[in-house]
Scaffold this motif. Structure first.
Motif, PDB file in Angstrom:
ATOM      1  N   GLU A  99      -3.358  29.198  18.960  1.00 55.53           N
ATOM      2  CA  GLU A  99      -2.139  28.939  18.190  1.00 55.53           C
ATOM      3  C   GLU A  99      -1.205  30.141  18.202  1.00 55.53           C
ATOM      4  O   GLU A  99      -1.584  31.240  18.628  1.00 55.53           O
ATOM      5  CB  GLU A  99      -2.501  28.582  16.739  1.00 55.53           C
ATOM      6  N   TYR A 102       1.785  35.193  13.951  1.00 57.57           N
ATOM      7  CA  TYR A 102       2.932  35.882  13.365  1.00 57.57           C
ATOM      8  C   TYR A 102       2.469  37.065  12.532  1.00 57.57           C
ATOM      9  O   TYR A 102       1.447  36.996  11.839  1.00 57.57           O
ATOM     10  CB  TYR A 102       3.730  34.946  12.452  1.00 57.57           C
ATOM     11  N   HIS A 116       5.559  38.345  17.085  1.00 59.77           N
ATOM     12  CA  HIS A 116       5.248  36.927  17.311  1.00 59.77           C
ATOM     13  C   HIS A 116       4.575  36.790  18.674  1.00 59.77           C
ATOM     14  O   HIS A 116       5.141  37.197  19.694  1.00 59.77           O
ATOM     15  CB  HIS A 116       6.547  36.107  17.267  1.00 59.77           C
ATOM     16  N   HIS A 133      11.208  34.079   6.716  1.00 58.63           N
ATOM     17  CA  HIS A 133      10.470  32.941   6.178  1.00 58.63           C
ATOM     18  C   HIS A 133      10.369  33.083   4.656  1.00 58.63           C
ATOM     19  O   HIS A 133      10.358  34.203   4.130  1.00 58.63           O
ATOM     20  CB  HIS A 133       9.064  32.888   6.781  1.00 58.63           C
ATOM     21  N   THR A 138       5.227  29.647   2.636  1.00 59.10           N
ATOM     22  CA  THR A 138       4.494  29.983   3.863  1.00 59.10           C
ATOM     23  C   THR A 138       3.207  30.729   3.523  1.00 59.10           C
ATOM     24  O   THR A 138       3.095  31.380   2.481  1.00 59.10           O
ATOM     25  CB  THR A 138       5.349  30.875   4.782  1.00 59.10           C
ATOM     26  N   ASP A 189      -0.778  27.237   4.228  1.00 56.39           N
ATOM     27  CA  ASP A 189       0.452  26.442   4.100  1.00 56.39           C
ATOM     28  C   ASP A 189       0.152  25.112   4.770  1.00 56.39           C
ATOM     29  O   ASP A 189       0.100  25.018   5.999  1.00 56.39           O
ATOM     30  CB  ASP A 189       1.614  27.165   4.781  1.00 56.39           C
ATOM     31  N   THR A 193       6.106  23.966   4.175  1.00 54.78           N
ATOM     32  CA  THR A 193       7.380  24.505   4.659  1.00 54.78           C
ATOM     33  C   THR A 193       7.992  23.598   5.723  1.00 54.78           C
ATOM     34  O   THR A 193       9.205  23.346   5.716  1.00 54.78           O
ATOM     35  CB  THR A 193       7.180  25.920   5.239  1.00 54.78           C
ATOM     36  N   VAL A 197       3.206  20.836  10.132  1.00 49.48           N
ATOM     37  CA  VAL A 197       2.833  22.197  10.516  1.00 49.48           C
ATOM     38  C   VAL A 197       1.975  22.825   9.426  1.00 49.48           C
ATOM     39  O   VAL A 197       2.282  22.727   8.234  1.00 49.48           O
ATOM     40  CB  VAL A 197       4.081  23.075  10.756  1.00 49.48           C
ATOM     41  N   SER A 199      -0.542  26.475   8.430  1.00 52.58           N
ATOM     42  CA  SER A 199      -0.771  27.874   8.789  1.00 52.58           C
ATOM     43  C   SER A 199      -1.763  28.513   7.836  1.00 52.58           C
ATOM     44  O   SER A 199      -2.002  28.016   6.733  1.00 52.58           O
ATOM     45  CB  SER A 199       0.547  28.666   8.783  1.00 52.58           C
ATOM     46  N   THR A 218      -0.046  29.692  13.095  1.00 50.98           N
ATOM     47  CA  THR A 218       0.711  28.490  12.746  1.00 50.98           C
ATOM     48  C   THR A 218       0.586  27.483  13.883  1.00 50.98           C
ATOM     49  O   THR A 218       0.658  27.845  15.058  1.00 50.98           O
ATOM     50  CB  THR A 218       2.202  28.823  12.529  1.00 50.98           C
TER      51      THR A 218
END
Length: 254
Positions: A99, A102, A116, A133, A138, A189, A193, A197, A199, A218
């Motif tokens: 994945e 970040y 990233h 963010h 998040t 998360d 958000t 998705v 994370s 994420t």
């Protein structure tokens, strides 16, 4: 060349004075040492206190440097050293998890993405270094808010926007989420958000045992989650990465 601004010079003098001693100073001490009127000194101290640069002891009423000033004083070194130390470990995390990874730090009431790593496949992706963010929704933001007092204050001061039906915005419920984050040492998360998705993130500490950032993964819910929760192996991988970066920063084992 434009002249100096007197109010800024006086504020700087107050900060230098507070930084120069080991004890807290009262209003009279600060005013007499700097040769300023008490009213002027009080106004400067109150403004610095509102910005988090100065703190006042409730019992004695005396002043000392605040957490925000200490954090800003180390921010340049922390961010650049943090990114340098994290390069290898975040690459490993991306390969192990499959994945996107970040690395974020607290900045202007949000999370600034300072590194990233793309998801290791052939899909088209957009580099998000420099993106901001939110703190409250998040995984990166929750980790910073749970472990950094400055981030906690900022997350409570701003309006917490509801991005999806799962976003937690109420103060009491949000504090409950932070309690869970502190207890288990990582945050999630789950479509709070962005729809679809999920994370997970964990804190990175420096040699002072202070949280200087957060690292996380994420990805699509169907890959990252199982039975409505972040897959255990991914949580373990994120926490291992955070520990490794922290050790490289002198944070020791935790």
């Amino acid at each position: 060349m434009a002249g100096s601004i007197q109010s800024v010079e006086r504020a700087a003098a107050v900060l230098r004075l507070l930084a120069g001693g080991e004890r807290r100073l009262g209003l009279t001490d600060v005013a007499s040492t700097l040769g300023l009127a008490k009213g002027t000194t009080h106004g400067i101290l109150r403004t610095l206190q509102q910005e988090g640069f100065v703190e006042q002891d409730d019992a004695s009423g005396k002043y000392q440097l605040g957490a925000e000033l200490l954090r800003l004083g180390n921010s340049y070194l922390d961010v650049h050293e943090l990114r340098a130390r994290a390069l290898v470990w975040t690459d490993d995390l991306a390969r192990a998890s499959g994945e996107s990874v970040y690395l974020g730090v607290l900045h202007k009431q949000g999370v600034l993405i300072v590194h990233h790593v793309f998801r290791p496949d052939d899909s088209r992706q957009v580099l998000e270094v420099g993106a901001m963010h939110p703190l409250h929704s998040t995984a990166l933001g929750k980790v910073l808010t749970a472990f950094d007092p400055v981030a906690h204050r900022e997350a409570l001061e701003v309006e917490r926007q509801r991005f999806t039906p799962r976003t937690v915005t109420e103060p009491d419920e949000f504090e409950g989420v932070l309690d869970i984050t502190r207890a288990r040492g990582w945050a999630a998360d789950l479509e709070e958000t962005w729809d679809g998705v999920a994370s997970a993130a964990a804190p990175v500490h420096d040699r002072r045992r202070m949280p200087v950032g957060a690292v996380g993964i994420t990805g699509a819910v169907e890959r990252v989650c199982e039975d409505g929760e972040i897959r255990a192996r991914l949580v373990a991988a994120v926490r291992d990465c955070a520990r490794a970066v922290s050790r490289d920063l002198g944070g020791g084992r935790f």
